[in-house]
Design an enzyme around this catalytic site. Structure first.
Site, PDB file in Angstrom:
ATOM      1  N   ARG A 281      -7.373   7.333   3.298  1.00 17.04           N
ATOM      2  CA  ARG A 281      -7.889   7.825   1.605  1.00 17.04           C
ATOM      3  C   ARG A 281      -6.757   7.130   0.809  1.00 17.04           C
ATOM      4  NH1 ARG A 281      -9.545  12.155   3.056  1.00 17.04           N
ATOM      5  NH2 ARG A 281     -11.805  12.976   2.732  1.00 17.04           N
ATOM      6  N   LYS A 303      -5.706  -6.115  -7.957  1.00 15.68           N
ATOM      7  CA  LYS A 303      -7.557  -6.683  -7.318  1.00 15.68           C
ATOM      8  C   LYS A 303      -6.942  -6.759  -5.448  1.00 15.68           C
ATOM      9  CE  LYS A 303      -9.235  -8.229 -11.074  1.00 15.68           C
ATOM     10  NZ  LYS A 303     -10.341  -9.635 -11.684  1.00 15.68           N
ATOM     11  N   GLU A 345      -4.560 -22.590  -9.481  1.00 12.42           N
ATOM     12  CA  GLU A 345      -4.587 -21.270  -9.928  1.00 12.42           C
ATOM     13  C   GLU A 345      -3.069 -21.622 -11.234  1.00 12.42           C
ATOM     14  OE1 GLU A 345      -6.828 -18.971 -10.617  1.00 12.42           O
ATOM     15  OE2 GLU A 345      -7.605 -19.037  -8.365  1.00 12.42           O
ATOM     16  N   LYS A 394       0.577 -14.349 -15.137  1.00  8.46           N
ATOM     17  CA  LYS A 394      -0.359 -12.849 -14.951  1.00  8.46           C
ATOM     18  C   LYS A 394       0.630 -12.467 -15.050  1.00  8.46           C
ATOM     19  CE  LYS A 394      -3.020 -11.874 -11.279  1.00  8.46           C
ATOM     20  NZ  LYS A 394      -4.161 -12.654 -10.802  1.00  8.46           N
ATOM     21  N   GLU A 404      -8.798  -4.664 -16.198  1.00  8.84           N
ATOM     22  CA  GLU A 404      -9.911  -5.700 -17.069  1.00  8.84           C
ATOM     23  C   GLU A 404     -10.925  -5.002 -17.954  1.00  8.84           C
ATOM     24  OE1 GLU A 404     -10.578  -8.721 -14.013  1.00  8.84           O
ATOM     25  OE2 GLU A 404     -12.757  -8.874 -14.962  1.00  8.84           O
ATOM     26  N   ARG A 408      -7.990  -9.489 -19.999  1.00  6.96           N
ATOM     27  CA  ARG A 408      -7.588  -9.956 -17.981  1.00  6.96           C
ATOM     28  C   ARG A 408      -8.503 -10.439 -17.781  1.00  6.96           C
ATOM     29  NH1 ARG A 408      -5.430  -6.300 -13.148  1.00  6.96           N
ATOM     30  NH2 ARG A 408      -5.464  -7.775 -11.954  1.00  6.96           N
ATOM     31  N   ASN A 412     -10.488 -14.938 -15.543  1.00  5.82           N
ATOM     32  CA  ASN A 412     -11.566 -15.480 -14.886  1.00  5.82           C
ATOM     33  C   ASN A 412     -11.537 -17.236 -15.182  1.00  5.82           C
ATOM     34  OD1 ASN A 412     -11.976 -13.446 -13.057  1.00  5.82           O
ATOM     35  ND2 ASN A 412     -12.531 -12.235 -14.748  1.00  5.82           N
ATOM     36  N   HIS A 415     -13.946 -19.517 -13.208  1.00  4.14           N
ATOM     37  CA  HIS A 415     -14.336 -19.094 -11.673  1.00  4.14           C
ATOM     38  C   HIS A 415     -15.781 -18.409 -11.700  1.00  4.14           C
ATOM     39  CE1 HIS A 415     -10.308 -18.578 -10.977  1.00  4.14           C
ATOM     40  NE2 HIS A 415     -10.076 -17.709  -9.864  1.00  4.14           N
ATOM     41  N   HIS A 419     -16.863 -19.589  -8.763  1.00  4.42           N
ATOM     42  CA  HIS A 419     -17.172 -18.198  -7.630  1.00  4.42           C
ATOM     43  C   HIS A 419     -18.653 -18.782  -6.935  1.00  4.42           C
ATOM     44  CE1 HIS A 419     -14.526 -14.821  -8.495  1.00  4.42           C
ATOM     45  NE2 HIS A 419     -13.763 -15.656  -8.177  1.00  4.42           N
ATOM     46  N   HIS A 431     -11.853 -22.036  -1.942  1.00  2.01           N
ATOM     47  CA  HIS A 431     -11.338 -21.412  -3.692  1.00  2.01           C
ATOM     48  C   HIS A 431     -10.751 -21.882  -4.801  1.00  2.01           C
ATOM     49  CE1 HIS A 431     -10.727 -17.563  -6.314  1.00  2.01           C
ATOM     50  NE2 HIS A 431      -9.700 -18.419  -6.457  1.00  2.01           N
TER      51      HIS A 431
HETATM   52  N1  LIG Z   1      -6.947 -10.408  -5.581  1.00  2.00           N
HETATM   53  C1  LIG Z   1      -6.733 -11.152  -6.444  1.00  2.00           C
HETATM   54  O1  LIG Z   1      -6.271 -11.135  -8.334  1.00  2.00           O
HETATM   55  C2  LIG Z   1      -6.985 -12.714  -6.165  1.00  2.00           C
HETATM   56  C3  LIG Z   1      -6.857 -13.803  -7.141  1.00  2.00           C
HETATM   57  C4  LIG Z   1      -7.178 -15.184  -6.881  1.00  2.00           C
HETATM   58  C5  LIG Z   1      -7.172 -15.034  -5.821  1.00  2.00           C
HETATM   59  N2  LIG Z   1      -7.529 -13.931  -5.269  1.00  2.00           N
HETATM   60  C6  LIG Z   1      -8.245 -14.963  -3.702  1.00  2.00           C
HETATM   61  O2  LIG Z   1      -7.517 -15.309  -2.870  1.00  2.00           O
HETATM   62  C7  LIG Z   1      -8.046 -15.949  -2.096  1.00  2.00           C
HETATM   63  C8  LIG Z   1      -7.696 -17.666  -2.058  1.00  2.00           C
HETATM   64  O3  LIG Z   1      -5.912 -17.892  -1.787  1.00  2.00           O
HETATM   65  P1  LIG Z   1      -5.704 -18.368  -0.638  1.00  2.00           P
HETATM   66  O4  LIG Z   1      -6.168 -19.794  -0.966  1.00  2.00           O
HETATM   67  O5  LIG Z   1      -4.150 -18.687   0.136  1.00  2.00           O
HETATM   68  O6  LIG Z   1      -7.202 -18.653   0.750  1.00  2.00           O
HETATM   69  P2  LIG Z   1      -6.396 -18.520   2.292  1.00  2.00           P
HETATM   70  O7  LIG Z   1      -6.036 -16.864   2.344  1.00  2.00           O
HETATM   71  O8  LIG Z   1      -7.173 -18.590   2.680  1.00  2.00           O
HETATM   72  O9  LIG Z   1      -5.226 -19.413   2.732  1.00  2.00           O
HETATM   73  C9  LIG Z   1      -5.778 -20.742   2.787  1.00  2.00           C
HETATM   74  C10 LIG Z   1      -5.805 -21.209   4.277  1.00  2.00           C
HETATM   75  O10 LIG Z   1      -3.858 -21.542   4.453  1.00  2.00           O
HETATM   76  C11 LIG Z   1      -3.621 -20.692   5.397  1.00  2.00           C
HETATM   77  N3  LIG Z   1      -2.029 -20.179   5.139  1.00  2.00           N
HETATM   78  C12 LIG Z   1      -1.561 -19.755   4.537  1.00  2.00           C
HETATM   79  N4  LIG Z   1      -0.181 -19.718   4.134  1.00  2.00           N
HETATM   80  C13 LIG Z   1       0.378 -20.435   5.340  1.00  2.00           C
HETATM   81  C14 LIG Z   1       1.683 -20.786   5.283  1.00  2.00           C
HETATM   82  N5  LIG Z   1       2.437 -20.590   4.318  1.00  2.00           N
HETATM   83  N6  LIG Z   1       1.259 -21.649   6.913  1.00  2.00           N
HETATM   84  C15 LIG Z   1       0.915 -21.820   7.026  1.00  2.00           C
HETATM   85  N7  LIG Z   1      -0.864 -21.425   6.710  1.00  2.00           N
HETATM   86  C16 LIG Z   1      -1.008 -21.041   5.807  1.00  2.00           C
HETATM   87  C17 LIG Z   1      -4.491 -19.428   5.762  1.00  2.00           C
HETATM   88  O11 LIG Z   1      -3.974 -18.817   6.501  1.00  2.00           O
HETATM   89  C18 LIG Z   1      -5.735 -20.039   5.492  1.00  2.00           C
HETATM   90  O12 LIG Z   1      -6.231 -20.829   6.848  1.00  2.00           O
HETATM   91  C19 LIG Z   1      -9.950 -16.368  -2.587  1.00  2.00           C
HETATM   92  O13 LIG Z   1     -10.483 -15.368  -1.511  1.00  2.00           O
HETATM   93  C20 LIG Z   1      -9.460 -15.792  -3.123  1.00  2.00           C
HETATM   94  O14 LIG Z   1     -10.511 -15.084  -4.027  1.00  2.00           O
HETATM   95  C21 LIG Z   1      -7.754 -12.832  -4.999  1.00  2.00           C
HETATM   96 ZN   LIG Z   2      -8.860 -17.655  -8.253  1.00  2.00          ZN
END
Ligand SMILES: NC(=O)c1ccc[n+]([C@@H]2O[C@H](COP(=O)([O-])OP(=O)(O)OC[C@H]3O[C@@H](n4cnc5c(N)ncnc54)[C@H](O)[C@@H]3O)[C@@H](O)[C@H]2O)c1
Ligand SMILES: [Zn+2]
Length: 530
Positions: A281, A303, A345, A394, A404, A408, A412, A415, A419, A431
């Site tokens: 929980r 989030k 971003e 942000k 949101e 907020r 998006n 997005h 998406h 992404h």
């Molecule tokens: N929670 C939120 O508010 C929010 C906001 C924006 C995006 N997101 C989410 O974030 C995700 C995208 O994040 P991302 O682009 O980081 O993708 P990711 O986490 O898949 O990372 C991309 C790739 O890079 C690798 N990687 C990351 N850091 C590394 C490093 N320092 N050295 C070597 N490899 C590394 C990862 O293992 C992966 O293979 C999406 O799922 C998106 O929905 C969430």
């Molecule tokens: Zn994003």
């Protein structure tokens, strides 16, 4: 602590106190002090006003370049520079490679008062309306100065400013932004060598959740903690992964007093946060983002969640981390394509609320090979200052609307299109890349609906291209399928299409009644490369 062989460089507008502060700082640190203007005066054999009058500004800039060549060859100095010296790219590269650069900042009013009180003639401020001239020059230089570490000087004595710089040096030149939320607050720290401090964010036992790309490279730096590793990639941002991680946490015996540390990109962070929010929980969690995207976006705002086959982030929870440590050093192992994707971003944050950040993206070179960051101090400093600017956008938005319910949703921007592109491509499009195409689409849609200037889409696309980002939908993706995916996006309300649109750079708004036909047109236009 800074290496004693490093130079410490002070820049900033005239009247911000570079020379006085520099002298005090040098005395405080037991270093030699050099003022680049003094060096020029000694070499030219006449005061700077005379150089300007007799030889012109161009000759003065040549003297400056000459001074830079000398100073860059020395070590351990405190250097105060002329106000424009570090705005020259070659000067900044040469001096910035020798040590950290601080930019002393002051308001136009304070500068005017100080310049008037000093009684020293300033060639750039000759003539009438000095206050207006200062204001204009400050605006013109804001983008150039933004890359350097700012030090506020208004209302502070030079001694207090010198002390603030000494403290920043001792603390390892990190930046801390506090994020307030309904349940309290947490710090986002941006800097180098932060990973060993992650365990301290947990008062009790801690377990690291990471992915198969990041764990082997960086988990050991957090110390001897249990590590649970999920397979890397958006395809694994699923409930199956979550279930495996619950099993892992139970096996390590983590209890309610424990903390999950999410180490990785946005995927590992979103998953780790969601697991922490729901395991027993809810247990505490902290985040160590290692992708550019996660540092500026995913790790901030609470989030968490995972995808379902029906769409992105359809299951999740709002849960706030105990702290966020963005260790810029980890970016050195990030694949270049992922680095570029993260810039989408950053661009989004500029478009939402920070024209100065956007200007930096336009004017500076950001197609960086992350592997070369380790050996490039100035680049790392540039990047850190850019991260801080993007995090601030942000932070400000999520503080205003933590759940949101209103504003907020502007985060998006790009997005709804993005998406759909991710989903229809089966997550073959990253992404960040999908968001870049989405930003181009949002600009086109805004122009089509006459919400912004007709030239804005071109400007946005040029900038995204300058960053190395895609601006067009891959031809393999069917516009009909994309439109269908957008219509099931959870941001849809009461059957109408809801989009974040642009009036201008730094000025976005939400529109609930976007006609489907306009969206279909944009999809068609972005599919066909022109
Ligand atoms: N929670 C939120 O508010 C929010 C906001 C924006 C995006 N997101 C989410 O974030 C995700 C995208 O994040 P991302 O682009 O980081 O993708 P990711 O986490 O898949 O990372 C991309 C790739 O890079 C690798 N990687 C990351 N850091 C590394 C490093 N320092 N050295 C070597 N490899 C590394 C990862 O293992 C992966 O293979 C999406 O799922 C998106 O929905 C969430
Ligand atoms: Zn994003």
């Amino acid at each position: 602590m800074t290496d004693p062989r490093d130079n410490i460089i002070l820049t900033g507008f005239m009247g911000t106190g570079k020379t006085t502060v520099g002298r005090l700082l040098a005395a405080r640190l037991g270093r030699d002090f050099v003022d680049s203007d003094d060096l020029i005066v000694a070499r030219a054999g006449k005061p700077i006003t005379d150089i300007f009058r007799d030889d012109g500004e161009e000759r003065f800039r040549a003297w400056e370049a000459d001074a830079v060549a000398t100073l860059a060859g020395q070590r351990g100095l405190v250097i105060a520079t002329g106000g424009r010296l570090m705005l020259d790219a070659a000067n900044a590269t040469a001096l910035g490679a020798t040590g950290p650069v601080f930019c002393l900042a002051a308001s136009a009013g304070e500068i005017l008062a100080r310049v008037a009180a000093s009684g020293v003639a300033r060639p750039l401020l000759a003539g009438d309306d000095i206050a207006g001239r200062i204001d204009t020059l400050l605006r013109q230089r804001a983008v150039g100065y933004a890359r350097f570490r700012p030090v506020a000087t208004d209302g502070r004595t030079p001694a207090a400013v010198a002390e603030a710089i000494a403290t920043a040096l001792t603390a390892g030149l990190r930046d801390t932004l506090t994020v307030r939320h309904p349940g309290g607050q947490y710090d986002v720290v941006v800097g180098e060598g932060l990973l060993p401090e992650a365990a301290a964010l947990s008062p009790g036992p801690a377990v690291i959740i990471t992915d198969s790309d990041v764990g082997p490279r960086h988990a050991a730096r957090l110390g001897p903690l249990p590590v649970l590793t999920m397979p890397a990639g958006e395809r694994h941002k699923t409930l199956d992964t979550v279930r495996d991680l619950y099993d892992g946490l139970l096996a390590t015996g983590l209890g309610r007093d424990g903390t999950v540390i999410g180490l990785g990109g946005g995927v590992a962070g979103d998953v780790a946060g969601f697991v922490a929010a729901t395991y027993l929980r809810g247990v505490a969690f902290a985040l160590c983002p290692t992708s550019l995207l996660a540092m500026v976006d995913a790790s901030i705002g609470g989030k968490t969640g995972v995808d379902l086959p029906q769409g992105k982030n359809l299951v999740g929870a709002f849960a706030q981390p105990r702290g966020v440590l963005a260790d810029v050093g980890t970016l050195a192992t990030l694949p270049a394509a992922e680095f570029t994707a993260g810039l989408a971003e950053v661009a989004k944050h500029g478009l939402i609320a920070d024209p100065l950040l956007w200007q930096r993206l336009v004017m500076e070179e950001w197609q960086i090979d992350p592997a070369r960051l380790a050996g490039d101090r100035l680049r790392r400093a540039d990047l850190q200052s850019l991260l801080v600017q993007a995090v601030r956008v942000k932070r400000d938005v999520v503080e205003e609307d933590p759940y949101e319910r209103g504003r907020r949703a502007v985060l998006n921007l790009g997005h709804t299109f993005g998406h759909a592109i991710e989903q229809v491509s089966g997550y073959a499009v990253r992404h960040g890349d999908a968001v870049a195409i989405g930003l181009a689409a949002a600009a086109r849609l805004s122009a089509a609906l006459e919400e912004c200037s007709p030239s804005l889409p071109h400007l946005v696309e040029m900038t995204l291209a300058h960053l190395g980002l895609p601006t067009h939908i891959p031809p393999t993706l069917d516009p009909v399928a994309l439109f269908a995916a957008m219509s099931t996006d959870k941001k849809k309300r009461a059957g109408r299409l809801r989009f974040v649109l642009l009036h201008d750079i730094g000025n976005v708004f939400i529109r609930d009644d976007v006609p489907a036909a306009a969206v279909v047109d944009v999809l068609a236009g972005l599919g066909a490369r022109d």
